[in-house]
Design an enzyme around this catalytic site. Sequence first.
Site, PDB file in Angstrom:
ATOM      1  N   ASP A 131       0.819  -1.204   0.000  1.00 58.52           N
ATOM      2  CA  ASP A 131       0.000   0.000   0.000  1.00 58.52           C
ATOM      3  C   ASP A 131       0.859   1.263   0.000  1.00 58.52           C
ATOM      4  O   ASP A 131       1.413   1.652   1.028  1.00 58.52           O
ATOM      5  CB  ASP A 131      -0.902  -0.008   1.235  1.00 58.52           C
ATOM      6  CG  ASP A 131      -1.967   1.074   1.184  1.00 58.52           C
ATOM      7  OD1 ASP A 131      -1.935   1.889   0.240  1.00 58.52           O
ATOM      8  OD2 ASP A 131      -2.831   1.095   2.070  1.00 58.52           O
ATOM      9  N   ASP A 347      -1.525   5.077  -6.642  1.00 61.01           N
ATOM     10  CA  ASP A 347      -1.748   4.356  -5.384  1.00 61.01           C
ATOM     11  C   ASP A 347      -1.923   2.865  -5.634  1.00 61.01           C
ATOM     12  O   ASP A 347      -2.825   2.456  -6.365  1.00 61.01           O
ATOM     13  CB  ASP A 347      -2.988   4.926  -4.686  1.00 61.01           C
ATOM     14  CG  ASP A 347      -3.270   4.257  -3.354  1.00 61.01           C
ATOM     15  OD1 ASP A 347      -2.310   3.861  -2.679  1.00 61.01           O
ATOM     16  OD2 ASP A 347      -4.450   4.144  -2.996  1.00 61.01           O
TER      17      ASP A 347
END
Length: 479
Positions: A131, A347
Amino acid sequence: MNKLMLPLTYILLLLMIQTDDKSSSSYASPAGGNMRLKLIHSQAYALKSTYDQMERIKELVHSDIVRRGTMFSKHHQSTRRKAWEKPRTRTNCSDVSIEMPISSGRDYGTGQYFVEVKVGTPPQKMLLIADTGSELTWMSCKRRNRRRGFRPTRSSTFKTVPCSSRTCKIDFADLFSLARCPTPSTPCSYDYRYSDGSGALGIFARETVTAEITNGKGRATKVEDVVVGCTLTVQGQSFQGADGVLGLAYSNYSFATRASNMFGGTFSYCLVDHLSHKYLSNYLTFGGVGVASHSPLLSHMHYTKLDLATLSPFYAVNVKGISINGALLKIPSLIWAANRGGGTIIDSGTSLTFLTEPAYRPVVGALRWALSKRLERTRLDGGGPLEYCYKYNSTSSRLRFEETWVPRLAFHFSDGARFEPPVKSYVIDAAPGVKCLGFVSAMWPGVSVIGNIMQQNHVWEFNLVQSVLGYAPSTCTSR
């Protein structure tokens, strides 16, 4: 700030689990030395042998929406952020890189990518969600009623952070440390609460992560003094089946910056197709050896500037516009200005691509016009935010789907670079016989997000020293 609006940048699960998959693949990275973590597919850890593709899409869309709403609330509501310390590479590691396996979570029914990480001394294998929007690396700690998880009592290098320390009171405030401190030696604790009702409560510690040296023929090295969270209580469906999160954001306390500091100031990953099975895997690499050793990629690498300040701790890119078949769409330039309420980040923890409304409408308008001439529009069962979906039949010449029908989309960056994803990255398989435009509308003002499906089948290299993002198309399945 309201803890219920905590950034979901931390929510997404870094599953750290042992794998018996011996197959691997990697790519090279253009710079000095590096460390790799293998990006593996999660079929070996699936809760069921098959999954409903439509339910998976609906779940990942729901997770993305919750995540987006919470991750940016932290950025806008945080009253202070610490000055970033530029990575200073260790000279004794400048010619070394490390790697960790990374794979798609397709068989697990999720839209994330999982990284195999070895934590503690002796090392315990964990599977975490990669992440780039999370600052903290955390994992569920094993308790009597849990079959798996990290066991801190079995690690000689696990050292808690005292609640009386300046680190707990000040440095970890942005990581949601709690103010309570019954005794000076009580561990510093955190309490994450997410807008979907999920939460994680645990204690901060420092630990050692072990990783294999790239092309080191089985040799390993250690990343010491890594800030980790030992989660003791997990609530909500968002964490079901997961062991934690690997924090890859641009932060003084993320694993990405800690490891990059040791290995040339760069990290990179190559995301296999999000529908790949576990035997198709690659690596999360820290250091620059990866791309450089894969010479065919070097001639195809593109570079653009990373904005590491305006939307910190996220990795922002300076988008100029989006084109369809080479023609720039009429999107107001304000949409891409991070200092004026807009901007774009890349992301790995978000699956789909979010575009704020003034960009979303022109993009889907151009694509739907082309698809509507060939295919019948439909809706996913139960509805959902994927607005434009189309039926097709691979066995029917009249209803078949051909990628050549789809206009070519490209992101244009302000410095002249251009990112052209494959068609399958923005016209995605949502259900058997159904394809959807893989974009979700976001409110304006707001930040647009290039998700991991749009990033698939590409090498991405984050140079934190030079503030540069490199990328190149790749199958991500061979050296």
